[in-house]
Enzyme design. Structure first.
Site, mmCIF file in Angstrom:
data_model
loop_
_atom_site.group_PDB
_atom_site.id
_atom_site.type_symbol
_atom_site.label_atom_id
_atom_site.label_comp_id
_atom_site.label_asym_id
_atom_site.label_seq_id
_atom_site.Cartn_x
_atom_site.Cartn_y
_atom_site.Cartn_z
ATOM 1 C CB CYS A 1 55.805 30.552 -45.487
ATOM 2 S SG CYS A 1 57.407 29.708 -45.416
ATOM 3 C CG HIS B 1 53.286 26.766 -44.089
ATOM 4 N ND1 HIS B 1 52.930 27.023 -45.397
ATOM 5 C CD2 HIS B 1 54.635 26.913 -44.034
ATOM 6 C CE1 HIS B 1 54.005 27.293 -46.112
ATOM 7 N NE2 HIS B 1 55.057 27.235 -45.303
ATOM 8 C CD GLU C 1 49.397 27.094 -45.369
ATOM 9 O OE1 GLU C 1 50.304 26.782 -46.164
ATOM 10 O OE2 GLU C 1 49.599 27.835 -44.373
#
Length: 258
Positions: free
Chosen positions: A113, A221, A223
Site C-alpha cells: 500500500c 493489503h 498481510e
C-alpha cells in the site's frame, strides 16, 4: 535455528490523542512470522532514532507497511494540497533512502500500500492524491464502517501481465484482493514495472526491473489473513525465501518475467 530478521516499518500514532507511539499492526508481524518464517522487528521510522545503514546491518529484509499518512508530494516535485491528506515526513526520511539502498545492495523488501507507493516515489515516480477522482476509476478506499473482516474483504480483481512475475508466482493471471487506499501511481519511477492492474486500470502490483534482489510490491493489503489467503501466502513465502537467502549470504532468488 536463528530466524532471519524482517524490519517492519512502523507508523506514528497517538494513544488517547496525546501519547506519541511507533506501532505496527499485528497482522504484519503474523504474516512475517507465520508465512515468511522470519522474525518480525518493529522499526521506529524516524531519523532521530535510526539510520538507514544501521537498519541494513540489523535487518535481513524489510516490510514497507501501509499507513494512513501519505508520502509528502514534495518528494515527487509537487506542492502540498488538502487532497494529499496527512503526512509523515519522518517516515519519508527513512523509507525512501532505504528503498534506494536496498535496491543498490540487493537486500529484499516487500512493499504494501503506502510501501508500494514509496517504492515508486523513491525511484522518481509520482502519485495521484485521489484515485477515485480520475475519470473511469473506482473508489479504492477502505469502507468507513463495518467489522475488520468487512473492511478487508476481497473487493476487486487484479489482472497480472501474462507470463509476468506475479502471474508465475500466483499461478493465476487474475486474482481477487482487498482494497484500502486513496492514492495511487500516476507515473512510474525509473525501472518500475507495473505487473498488475485493477479492473479500472489502477496499478496494483510492481517490481523493479534489473534489481538484484526481491522488490515485489502491491497496492492491496496481503498481510490480512496471510496464512489462509491463496494470494497472500505465495507472496510472503517468496519474500521469506529471499530474506533467508540474503541472511545466509546467498544470492537471493530474483523473480523476472518469462
Amino acid at each position: 535455528m536463528k530466524r532471519p530478521i524482517v524490519g517492519i516499518i512502523a507508523n506514528q500514532y497517538q494513544i488517547d490523542n496525546r501519547y506519541p507511539t511507533h506501532a505496527g499492526g499485528t497482522i504484519n508481524s503474523s504474516a512475517v512470522a507465520d508465512v515468511a518464517g522470519c522474525m518480525p522487528l518493529i522499526i521506529p521510522s524516524d531519523p532521530r532514532y535510526v539510520t538507514v545503514p544501521e537498519l541494513m546491518q540489523v535487518c535481513d529484509g524489510f516490510l514497507l507497511t501501509g499507513g494512513r499518512p501519505n508520502v509528502h508530494p514534495e518528494e515527487y516535485g509537487e506542492p502540498e494540497t488538502e487532497a494529499h491528506g496527512a503526512f509523515d515526513r519522518a517516515r519519508d526520511a527513512i523509507t525512501l533512502p532505504l528503498v534506494r539502498a536496498c535496491l543498490e545492495r540487493g537486500q529484499p523488501f516487500l512493499g504494501i500500500c503506502r510501501g508500494f507507493q514509496e517504492v515508486n516515489v523513491a525511484l522518481g515516480g509520482t502519485l495521484h492524491p485521489e484515485i477515485r477522482d480520475l475519470p473511469g476509476r473506482s473508489n479504492h478506499r477502505m469502507p468507513p464502517d463495518g467489522t475488520m473482516e468487512e473492511q478487508f474483504a476481497l473487493r476487486h480483481k487484479v489482472r497480472f501481465a501474462r507470463g509476468g512475475v506475479f502471474h508465475r508466482l500466483m499461478g493465476a493471471e487474475e486474482v481477487m484482493t482487498n482494497t484500502l487506499h486513496g492514492q495511487g501511481i500516476l507515473r512510474e519511477g525509473r525501472g518500475v514495472v507495473v505487473d498488475g492492474w485493477a479492473d479500472d486500470g489502477t496499478p496494483e502490483a510492481l517490481y523493479v526491473e534489473g534489481a538484484p534482489g526481491f522488490t515485489l510490491s502491491v497496492q492491496w493489503h496481503p498481510e490480512y489473513n496471510a496464512v489462509n489467503d491463496p494470494v497472500s501466502r505465495p507472496l510472503f513465502s517468496a519474500f521469506g525465501d529471499a530474506v533467508r537467502a540474503w541472511a545466509a549470504g546467498r544470492a537471493a532468488p530474483v523473480l523476472r518475467s518469462a
